[in-house]
Motif scaffolding. Structure first.
Motif, short mmCIF file in Angstrom:
data_model
loop_
_atom_site.label_atom_id
_atom_site.label_comp_id
_atom_site.label_asym_id
_atom_site.label_seq_id
_atom_site.Cartn_x
_atom_site.Cartn_y
_atom_site.Cartn_z
N SER A 119 0.83 -1.21 0.00
CA SER A 119 0.00 0.00 0.00
C SER A 119 0.87 1.26 0.00
CB SER A 119 -0.94 -0.01 1.19
OG SER A 119 -0.18 -0.07 2.38
N ALA A 120 2.00 1.22 0.72
CA ALA A 120 2.86 2.41 0.73
C ALA A 120 3.49 2.63 -0.64
CB ALA A 120 3.95 2.24 1.80
N PHE A 121 3.87 1.53 -1.29
CA PHE A 121 4.47 1.61 -2.62
C PHE A 121 3.44 2.16 -3.61
CE2 PHE A 121 7.10 -1.17 -5.82
CZ PHE A 121 7.59 -0.01 -6.38
N LEU A 122 2.21 1.65 -3.50
CA LEU A 122 1.14 2.10 -4.40
C LEU A 122 0.87 3.59 -4.20
CD1 LEU A 122 -1.08 1.53 -6.43
CD2 LEU A 122 -2.54 0.76 -4.57
N LYS A 123 0.82 4.00 -2.93
CA LYS A 123 0.54 5.40 -2.67
C LYS A 123 1.66 6.30 -3.25
CE LYS A 123 -0.05 7.68 1.45
NZ LYS A 123 -0.18 7.51 2.90
N ALA A 124 2.89 5.85 -3.05
CA ALA A 124 4.01 6.62 -3.59
C ALA A 124 3.94 6.72 -5.10
CB ALA A 124 5.32 5.96 -3.15
N CYS A 125 3.54 5.61 -5.74
CA CYS A 125 3.43 5.62 -7.21
C CYS A 125 2.31 6.55 -7.66
CB CYS A 125 3.17 4.21 -7.74
SG CYS A 125 4.63 3.18 -7.67
N LEU A 179 3.59 0.50 -13.06
CA LEU A 179 3.78 0.13 -11.66
C LEU A 179 2.46 0.22 -10.90
CD1 LEU A 179 7.08 1.83 -10.47
CD2 LEU A 179 6.61 -0.61 -10.64
N ARG A 180 1.78 1.34 -11.11
CA ARG A 180 0.54 1.57 -10.38
C ARG A 180 -0.48 0.49 -10.71
NH1 ARG A 180 -3.97 3.27 -12.78
NH2 ARG A 180 -2.96 5.03 -13.83
N GLU A 181 -0.58 0.14 -12.00
CA GLU A 181 -1.60 -0.83 -12.40
C GLU A 181 -1.35 -2.21 -11.80
OE1 GLU A 181 -3.27 1.04 -16.58
OE2 GLU A 181 -1.75 -0.52 -16.67
N VAL A 182 -0.07 -2.59 -11.68
CA VAL A 182 0.17 -3.92 -11.12
C VAL A 182 0.01 -3.89 -9.60
CG1 VAL A 182 2.68 -3.63 -11.16
CG2 VAL A 182 1.71 -5.90 -10.99
N LEU A 183 0.44 -2.80 -8.96
CA LEU A 183 0.30 -2.73 -7.50
C LEU A 183 -1.17 -2.73 -7.10
CD1 LEU A 183 3.17 -0.23 -6.70
CD2 LEU A 183 3.09 -2.67 -6.17
N ASN A 198 8.13 15.26 -7.05
CA ASN A 198 7.63 14.62 -5.85
C ASN A 198 8.51 13.44 -5.49
OD1 ASN A 198 5.91 11.94 -5.31
ND2 ASN A 198 5.01 13.59 -4.12
N GLN A 199 8.85 13.28 -4.19
CA GLN A 199 9.61 12.11 -3.76
C GLN A 199 8.91 11.46 -2.59
OE1 GLN A 199 11.63 15.15 -3.57
NE2 GLN A 199 12.04 14.94 -5.76
N ASN A 200 9.02 10.15 -2.51
CA ASN A 200 8.47 9.39 -1.40
C ASN A 200 9.48 8.35 -1.01
OD1 ASN A 200 5.78 9.43 -0.10
ND2 ASN A 200 5.16 9.90 -2.20
#
Lengths: 381, 595
Positions: free
Chosen positions: A264-270, A333-337, A311-313
């Motif tokens: 979820s954190a990775f997805l949010k960052a993406c 990335l977003r679509e697979v996450l 933007n950086q995360n």
């Protein structure tokens, strides 16, 4: 034909089949929905010659018969009828359907059912069976990776292979590959390999609602079609001719760097990076840093464009292997996450020009059940 | 200045100018000699694009010791003896000028041995002066070496084109002869690398592949027609395979390549209404007819011929083409189209229903402003100081060409946007506009390397030799554009990554379209070539007509266009917009008196 149905059932049936209606076809009857009495139920069918959907709804039948109703008009009408019984009777000579519901009385011009493309009956007794909920998840995890470009028709499909009680779906658009495996509810002796249009599978995932049911799949010999059948819905799709690329050889077998981080954190960052990257080149830079022996590593996800800003995360991660900076299309990335259900996800890669592999991490995930390969982007400078 | 008879050297140099104008014409003359000598194997070596060395070796009948010194004299030939023979020419050569002409502008060495001689003989000619013959050991046949071509005619040297062009001309020439003589084995080496090797097994389609690439050669249709005195064979392209130029139309009359406008016209007539305006077929056609029906003694290089009965030939040819096309052209399949297609295509006459709306007339009345940059604006860039920089920007930009702020009204026919500006109505072609936007964005980013997206599996692209060579030359630039392409065999390439912008489309097709029909001669400037390549990438990536855009996309396109340097034309020079002024609208609605 004279039948009585519940408004709710009719509206539901129409919403299911309407996705296969082709309103702009040169064949006017394809803009219609076939209504026919069928062994005590009312059958609704629509087709655009590539995809056909049939749905059976409960009905009180006084007189057998069939006709085709204009999909748009009829759907709009039914959706405004009050929630009670709808009586329909057909004047065969004039092909006019009289629809009565409460105080509403409608006469609808229809087209003779003879003109509707025949939808051959299929024997589903020796079909493969799989749980609807599982098939839905499988479809959602691969269809987005299929190509939408008609120039390479084979890539607009999803390769389905069945072998030894396992079913595999694979889709690729030239830049990414999604592969999902699952067990069949029923084992079958013969093995299958066919390319099914991604659109048909998306529709299937949409209309197959009851997760506990079983869906039966049949590929009638020599017809170039696949049929999916649940209790009251049937979907028929043309298969795509051609050879699907040999995806097994694309899947990397080794990696040097592996980062495990929160999905979820990775997805949010993406998602955040995409807001900035979408104006430019859709690039998300992924900087994987193993900080030290005892501290957790981190993955920095950044997106930027000249017009909007940057933007950086930073997401904490468990890192094995050397540091690496790699770039991916952020949408990929977003679509697979979005379709990875486990709390953690692993990103594996070797160099900034080697493919990146994402796979769910967790005890409940079988090894190799789902994997997704994304080719990196090359940064300008 | 007194009138004098020219010295023999100058006279022969002038004559040579007619026959030998560039390396390819030397190759042609020598090749024809070899073929006339009934060789079954011809090997050609080219170095320095033909300027340093042209060597043609054959296994033909050879020249005997006594004939060799005469062979290099002017008007010396074995192919004709009486003037009657001139009307029954069955050989390719007959004028007796080739060797003499070549000898007068280069260093020529002929080594030859006829079948019945024990040793060969060698003769050297340097700028027209022959040295005595000497006996040498040699295989049967003739070898002609032409070194330092035009070394004594510097003016001619200056007019040679770039080396790649000369090499390409030679490639094309030899390949076409190989097609005409499939039973002869041809080997062509350019700079010590094999450029063409045919097996001599009589299979023309194999050679066709060398000329146009395997993919296109496979599509070509066979033509075969015969009447009592003419025989036509060869290949023509199906209607789906066309070019923007006529250069790929080749005719051979009795084994001799000829350029004949009338024959080409007959071919095009055969395609009548099957091709789009401005598109031409690819054709390689061989006409055989009795020699007395053609007069080949018309042109020094024999590139033109006269027919005794042109009408019969043209109607025969046209019929043959048409029959072949109709036999092979399939009925277009019915396919589901997302594109907006009107049931009745608008009749071209509809504009004339109301004369007030006749576009041509109205624009003459000055009210309509068709905002097109006049041709004059395109200045010859290489004459300008800093021409390269100018060329890089495509067309010269003018500060006043910017469009005002536009308010979107909507989309028409899924192809045009309608917008309102302070001075009236704008109709915008979405494809052309998007092309322009992409082009300027690309050009502004270009000093840096553009980001690219790698492919899961590299795509292989097979190109015809001429395109392959061009692509090889442009690989570094393509890498900057974001194409990662590697050579993978002589005419095959591997695409590993494509520009992000083209990520949606077929990578192989994208690369092919980039170099197809590319004219390297048209622009000598690398910057200009790069701009052209970018324009092609943009054309490919731009949104097509027939594509419905969401209001947000439409608005974004408009604002992008507003930001462009020269928004009024696409990179290919077509207009992106038509402006209807408020003034014009008022006149048309009769609110203001007609002027």
């Amino acid at each position: 034909m004279k039948v009585t149905v519940l408004q709710e059932n009719l509206a539901h049936g129409l919403s299911i089949v309407s996705r296969a209606v082709s309103p702009r076809s040169t064949l006017p009857v394809l803009a219609n929905v076939l209504m026919a009495t069928d062994e005590g139920r009312l059958r609704l069918s629509a087709t655009n010659l590539e995809l056909g959907i049939t749905c059976w709804i409960g009905a009180k039948i006084e007189e057998d018969g069939s006709t085709t109703v204009p999909a748009r008009t009829f759907t709009d009408l039914v959706s405004t009828l009050s929630d009670r019984e709808v009586g329909m009777s057909l004047n065969v000579r004039t092909q006019t359907l009289n629809v009565r519901c409460g105080a509403s009385n409608t006469d609808l011009k229809c087209i003779d059912a003879q003109e509707f493309p025949p939808m051959p009956a299929v024997d589903t007794s020796d079909g493969l069976q799989i749980k609807v909920s599982e098939l839905k998840e499988m479809i959602q995890q691969v269809v987005f990776a299929a190509s939408t470009d008609d120039a390479r028709p084979i890539l607009t499909g999803v390769l389905m292979t069945v072998k030894g009680g396992k079913v595999t779906l694979a889709a690729a658009d030239g830049f990414r590959l999604s592969v999902r495996k699952a067990d069949l509810a029923s084992t079958s002796g013969h093995s299958i390999s066919a390319v099914i249009p991604a659109r048909a599978l998306s529709e299937l995932a949409r209309i197959a609602s009851d997760g506990e049911q079983l869906v039966t799949m049949v590929m009638p010999r020599g017809r170039g079609q696949v049929v999916f059948r649940t209790k009251d819905v049937e979907l028929v799709s043309q298969l795509i001719d051609g050879t699907f690329p040999d995806y097994e050889q694309i899947i990397p077998t080794k990696f040097k760097t592996r980062a495990v981080l929160s999905t979820s954190a990775f997805l949010k960052a993406c998602r955040q990076a995409e807001i900035f990257a979408r104006e430019g080149s859709h690039i998300a830079r992924i900087n994987i840093l193993a900080t030290g022996e005892l501290q957790p590593g981190s993955v920095e996800i950044s997106g930027q464009s000249e017009e909007t800003g940057s933007n950086q995360n930073i997401v904490e991660a468990t890192i094995e292997g050397p540091n690496i900076l790699i770039a991916f299309n952020v949408r990929f990335l977003r679509e697979v996450l979005d379709v990875i259900r486990t709390p953690n996800v692993a990103l594996e890669t070797s160099t900034d020009t080697a493919p990146g592999m994402l796979r769910p991490v967790g005890a409940q995930v079988a090894d190799g059940e789902f994997l997704h390969v994304i080719m990196p982007m090359h940064l300008g400078s | 200045m007194p009138i004098r008879i020219l010295s023999p050297e100058i006279a022969s140099q002038i004559a040579a100018g007619e026959v030998v104008e560039r390396p390819a014409s030397v190759v042609k003359e020598l090749l024809e000699n070899s073929l006339d000598a009934e060789a079954t194997f011809v090997s050609i070596k080219i170095e320095g694009a033909g300027q340093r060395l042209i060597e043609v070796t054959d296994n033909g009948s050879g020249i005997s010791e006594t004939e060799l010194p005469i062979a290099v004299e002017r008007h010396a030939t074995s192919k004709l003896s009486t003037s009657q023979d001139l009307f029954h020419i069955t050989t390719l050569g007959f004028r007796g000028e080739a060797l003499a002409s070549i000898g007068s502008v280069a260093r020529l060495t002929i080594t030859s041995r006829p079948l019945d001689a024990d040793v060969g003989t060698r003769l050297k000619v340097d700028a027209g002066h022959s040295s005595p013959i000497e006996p040498v050991g040699a295989p049967v046949g003739t070898q002609v070496r032409v070194e330092d071509l035009f070394y004594n005619v510097p003016a001619r040297l200056k007019f040679l084109k770039h080396e790649t062009t000369e090499r390409r001309l030679i490639d094309n020439l030899v390949t076409r002869y190989a097609l005409a003589y499939p039973q002869v084995r041809f080997h062509l080496f350019q700079e010590n690398k094999p450029a063409l090797q045919t097996s001599g097994n009589g299979d023309r389609r194999e050679i066709l592949a060398a000329l146009f690439g395997v993919e296109q050669a496979r599509q070509m249709l066979d033509v075969l027609a015969q009447d009592d005195w003419m025989h036509v064979t060869g290949f023509i392209s199906p209607t789906s395979l066309t070019r923007s130029h006529r250069r790929d139309i080749t005719f051979f009359v009795n084994g001799r390549p000829v350029q004949d406008a009338a024959l080409a016209a007959a071919l095009l007539k055969g395609y009548h209404t099957l091709l789009m305006v401005g598109r031409y077929p690819i054709a390689v056609l061989f006409l055989q007819m009795p020699p007395e029906l053609v007069d080949v003694n018309v042109h020094p290089a024999k590139a033109e011929v006269r027919f005794r009965e042109p009408e019969r030939i043209f109607t025969g040819l046209q019929g043959a083409i048409r029959r072949a096309l109709l036999a092979y052209t399939p009925v277009p399949g019915l396919q589901a189209q997302l594109r907006w297609a009107p049931e009745n295509p608008p009749a071209p006459t509809s504009r004339q229903i109301d004369p007030a709306w006749n576009l041509d007339q109205v624009s003459a009345r000055k009210g309509w402003q068709v905002e097109m940059q006049p041709e004059l604006d395109r200045q010859p860039t290489d004459e300008l100081p800093g021409g390269a920089a100018h060329a890089l920007a495509g067309q010269p930009s003018f500060p006043d060409t910017r469009v005002p702020i536009l308010r979107l009204v909507g989309q028409v026919a899924n192809a045009y946007l309608v917008a309102e500006g302070p001075d009236g109505l704008y109709l915008i072609d979405q494809h052309a506009a998007h092309e322009r936007v992409l082009f300027e964005r690309f050009m502004s980013q270009l000093p840096e390397v553009l980001p690219s997206q790698s492919l899961l599996q590299p795509a292989t692209v097979d190109l015809p030799p001429a395109n392959a060579r061009l692509l090889t030359d442009q690989l570094p630039f393509l890498a900057r554009l974001g194409f990662q392409v590697e050579t993978f065999g002589p005419h095959t390439f591997l695409v590993r990554a494509v520009p992000n912008l083209l990520a949606g489309s077929d990578p192989a097709a994208a690369l092919r379209v980039l170099v197809e029909d590319f004219e390297e001669d048209e622009t000598p400037l690398q910057a200009e070539r790069e701009a052209r390549l970018v324009a092609r990438v943009c054309k490919r990536a731009a949104v097509k007509a027939g594509h419905a855009l969401s209001p947000d996309e439409q608005r974004a396109l408009l604002s992008d266009l507003e930001a462009c340097q020269s928004p009024r034309t696409c990179p290919h020079g077509r207009p992106t917009m038509i402006h209807l002024s408020v003034d014009l609208l008022e006149r048309q609605f009769g609110r203001r008196g007609a002027r």
